[in-house]
Design a protein around this motif. Structure first.
Motif, short mmCIF file in Angstrom:
data_model
loop_
_atom_site.label_atom_id
_atom_site.label_comp_id
_atom_site.label_asym_id
_atom_site.label_seq_id
_atom_site.Cartn_x
_atom_site.Cartn_y
_atom_site.Cartn_z
N SER A 174 10.60 -3.44 -1.64
CA SER A 174 11.19 -4.18 -0.51
C SER A 174 10.79 -3.56 0.82
CB SER A 174 12.71 -4.21 -0.64
OG SER A 174 13.09 -4.92 -1.79
N TRP A 175 10.80 -2.23 0.88
CA TRP A 175 10.38 -1.56 2.11
C TRP A 175 8.93 -1.90 2.42
CZ3 TRP A 175 13.86 0.31 5.24
CH2 TRP A 175 15.03 0.90 4.78
N HIS A 176 8.09 -1.87 1.38
CA HIS A 176 6.67 -2.19 1.59
C HIS A 176 6.49 -3.64 2.06
CE1 HIS A 176 2.37 -2.50 1.06
NE2 HIS A 176 2.55 -3.54 0.28
N TYR A 177 7.19 -4.56 1.41
CA TYR A 177 7.09 -5.97 1.80
C TYR A 177 7.54 -6.14 3.24
CZ TYR A 177 7.34 -11.07 1.13
OH TYR A 177 7.13 -12.42 1.21
N ARG A 178 8.56 -5.41 3.62
CA ARG A 178 9.06 -5.48 4.99
C ARG A 178 7.97 -5.05 5.98
NH1 ARG A 178 14.16 -5.95 6.80
NH2 ARG A 178 14.60 -5.26 8.94
N LEU A 236 12.13 -11.90 5.62
CA LEU A 236 12.66 -10.65 6.14
C LEU A 236 14.14 -10.50 5.78
CD1 LEU A 236 11.48 -8.29 7.79
CD2 LEU A 236 12.49 -9.33 9.82
N GLN A 237 14.86 -11.61 5.83
CA GLN A 237 16.26 -11.59 5.41
C GLN A 237 16.38 -11.24 3.92
OE1 GLN A 237 18.01 -15.37 6.52
NE2 GLN A 237 17.36 -15.14 8.66
N PHE A 238 15.40 -11.72 3.14
CA PHE A 238 15.38 -11.40 1.71
C PHE A 238 15.23 -9.89 1.50
CE2 PHE A 238 12.56 -10.77 -2.05
CZ PHE A 238 13.47 -11.13 -3.04
N THR A 239 14.34 -9.24 2.27
CA THR A 239 14.21 -7.78 2.15
C THR A 239 15.48 -7.07 2.62
OG1 THR A 239 13.21 -7.44 4.36
CG2 THR A 239 11.73 -7.96 2.53
N ASP A 240 16.14 -7.62 3.66
CA ASP A 240 17.41 -7.05 4.11
C ASP A 240 18.41 -7.01 2.96
OD1 ASP A 240 16.63 -6.63 6.73
OD2 ASP A 240 17.33 -8.57 7.43
N ARG A 241 18.46 -8.10 2.23
CA ARG A 241 19.43 -8.22 1.13
C ARG A 241 19.13 -7.21 0.02
NH1 ARG A 241 18.69 -13.14 0.30
NH2 ARG A 241 17.64 -13.23 -1.73
N LEU A 286 7.01 -7.56 9.24
CA LEU A 286 7.37 -7.25 10.63
C LEU A 286 6.24 -7.52 11.63
CD1 LEU A 286 9.54 -4.03 10.24
CD2 LEU A 286 10.29 -6.24 11.12
N PRO A 287 5.00 -7.12 11.33
CA PRO A 287 3.93 -7.40 12.31
C PRO A 287 3.69 -8.88 12.53
CG PRO A 287 3.24 -5.72 10.74
CD PRO A 287 4.49 -6.31 10.20
N LEU A 288 4.09 -9.73 11.59
CA LEU A 288 3.93 -11.18 11.76
C LEU A 288 5.03 -11.76 12.63
CD1 LEU A 288 3.08 -12.12 8.05
CD2 LEU A 288 1.48 -11.77 9.92
#
Length: 583
Positions: free
Chosen positions: A180-184, A164-169, A188-190
């Motif tokens: 990245s939005w899709h991966y996020r 999740l931090q990776f997608t933040d970056r 999140l549900p996990l």
């Protein structure tokens, strides 16, 4: 003229290029044929490995050569020591990396890299993640790399919070990074799952146990985290209102809560001696373990969908043996068990009643919008206010307009109906290429609103005439409707799902553009059909009506089919039950 460089003509240059290409092609074809010959002969040696490397270096999308290369490597595994195999596969990873430099989106190269990594005696997953980081820094939408990264993360057990931090970056460096939005949305549900208990603050993972690793689950996100995501995505679309990535993510955040899997309605008719069951989602009743119990006795019945096109359907029917419930002086109790989901629904057929049903209303189930807590409602009101402010600055921004519509739907679909229709009209004007999509979506919302109004009024009449409908949906919610008015819309067909209206007696669909009546299939109670001024052109188009045993009145005025020769006699033969025919 001496000392001057001779400039070649374009014809000379093209000829030299042609000869150079032919020379390279000859070398390539020779090497390819040598590879094919070796494979046919079952040769799995170092020379074959070198030949495939030579060819794949220039064309990494040659799937057959990758297959041959894997055959050679698997053979080498059986004749070499583990340390040698480790070195061979490490060299293979370096070779694949060079192929990815030739084509970063090579299906064969990424697949082969995953295969090699899975067979390495001592894989270096940190190196693989580093490679993914480098590739995504060059092209953050390389979906091959994203797929490979997810595999590496899953196998190596990278914690969800790290990802999740990776997608933040990545999102922080580029709001337009859709991947990245899709991966996020999968992470999140996990990390922040919605609790099955009543809404409560997010429970953070205990410090003693590491966060889970990403899996392929589908759950809702807890409310506390959801509210934080609204703030993040709002920053994105205020920064670049025309970029679609953040808007799509925002739509996901506003997505409706998943409905509980259940039996939503049981309907029983004495006259047809038939039981109809509606589910909250399409199912295959022949495989989910559906059992009917009548007066305490399990019944052997055959379940079928309402239309032969459907193997999965939200509505299923079964016929009871003749005489089972036909006596109006008897009372009966039915229970339908959905054994796969450990749920059931009861229905009582009382003395003197010809029909009975047991169901939840659409208002009770919150079918068409998420259940909103007080806190979330206030936040969505604030989000709507922000989007309205953005729309004042960007009045023709389609993403903002569509999001305003969705927010209004989430908050109060009936209260905002007028504004929603106005926004849809603007959307069709500013994004005319997708006008049909907006028309269908608007039709869907109008049908939802009409169902809600019908539920509040507690009637079995569904009237939605002159609303510019282009499509029909939620027909499973109209199972109990006896009279439906679809006149003066823009409908072109009555789809197979229309057969879910098992209680329908009167259909009004005048002044449309209907050509297809496929959904008027085995409707046991249908008596009157009004199809004036449509586009029915052939007698064959009326064939589905022959399956409706009680049909007595049919209005076909203004349809091309009325000009067919011998139309009266043809229709008398096709529809013998019709006694009142208007042509």
């Amino acid at each position: 003229m001496h000392g001057r460089l001779k400039i070649k003509s374009s014809a000379q240059q093209e000829e030299e290029k042609r000869k150079e290409r032919e020379k390279k092609l000859k070398i390539y074809v020779t090497a390819r044929d040598a590879c094919f010959s070796k494979r046919e002969e079952g040769v799995l040696d170092d020379e074959a490995l070198q030949l495939t490397q030579q060819l794949l270096s220039s064309n990494p999308d040659f799937a057959t050569l990758w297959n041959y290369r894997r055959e050679i490597l698997m053979h080498l595994e059986t004749v070499r020591e583990e340390d040698d195999v480790q070195k061979i596969y490490e060299a293979e990873l370096s070779f694949v990396e060079s192929c990815l430099k030739v084509n970063p989106k090579s299906y064969g190269s990424w697949h082969h890299r995953g295969w090699v990594s899975s067979r390495l005696p001592r894989p270096d997953w940190a190196r693989e993640l580093s490679l993914c980081d480098r590739c995504l820094s060059l092209d953050d939408r390389n979906f091959h790399c994203w797929d490979y990264r997810r595999m590496v993360v899953k196998v190596s057990g990278v914690p969800v919070d790290k990802e999740l931090q990776f997608t933040d970056r990545l999102i922080g460096s580029n709001f337009s990074n859709y991947s990245s939005w899709h991966y996020r949305s999968t992470l999140l549900p996990l990390l922040h799952p919605e609790s099955p208990e009543p809404p409560s603050p997010c429970r953070q993972p205990a410090h003693t146990s590491p966060p889970p690793s990403p899996q392929t689950h589908s759950h809702r996100v807890c409310e506390e985290q959801l509210l934080k995501e609204y703030e993040l995505v709002q920053n994105a679309f205020f920064t670049d209102p025309n970029d679609q990535s953040a808007w799509f993510y925002y739509r996901w955040l506003l997505g409706r809560a998943e409905r509980e899997e259940m039996i939503s309605c049981v309907y029983v008719s004495r006259e047809e001696e038939r039981v109809t069951v509606a589910f909250s989602r399409p199912v295959n009743a022949q495989s989910v373990g559906l059992m009917l119990v009548l007066d305490g006795q399990p019944q052997r019945v055959e379940w079928r969908s309402v239309h032969p096109h459907f193997k999965h359907s939200p509505v299923w029917i079964c016929d009871l043996p003749p005489g089972t419930i036909s006596d109006i002086t008897n009372e009966h109790n039915l229970t339908v068990h959905w054994t796969e989901k450990h749920t059931h629904r009861d229905c009582a057929l009382y003395t003197g009643r010809t029909e009975s049903w047991c169901r939840d209303s659409a208002t009770d189930q919150e079918l068409f919008r998420s259940e909103l807590s007080v806190e979330k409602t206030s936040v969505l009101q604030s989000e709507l206010q922000s989007c309205n402010q953005l729309q004042e600055l960007e009045p023709l921004n389609k993403w903002c307009l569509l999001t305003i519509v969705l927010l209004m739907r989430a908050l109060d679909p009936l209260g905002y109906e007028k504004e929603t229709l106005a926004h849809f009209q603007t959307l069709k004007e500013v994004d005319s290429m997708r006008s049909a999509y907006y028309s269908d979506l608007c039709s869907k919302f109008m049908i939802e609103n009409t169902i809600l109004k019908m539920e509040y009024a507690e009637v079995r009449v569904f009237s939605i005439s002159d609303k510019k409908l282009t499509t029909l949906c939620h027909l499973d919610q109209l199972l109990l409707v006896t009279h439906i008015n679809l006149s003066s819309n823009q409908l072109q067909r009555l789809p197979p799902q229309f057969a879910m209206l098992q209680c329908l007696e009167v259909l009004e669909a005048n002044n449309n553009s209907i050509e297809d009546l496929e959904g008027l299939y085995h409707l046991p109670k249908l008596e009157e059909v009004f199809l004036k001024n449509n586009k029915i052109s052939k007698l064959a188009d009326l064939q589905p009506l022959s399956s409706c045993p009680k049909l007595k009145r049919l209005d076909l005025r203004g349809n091309p089919v009325t000009k067919t020769a011998n139309i009266h006699s043809e229709l008398a033969e096709l529809l013998p039950s019709v006694t009142d025919l208007l042509l």
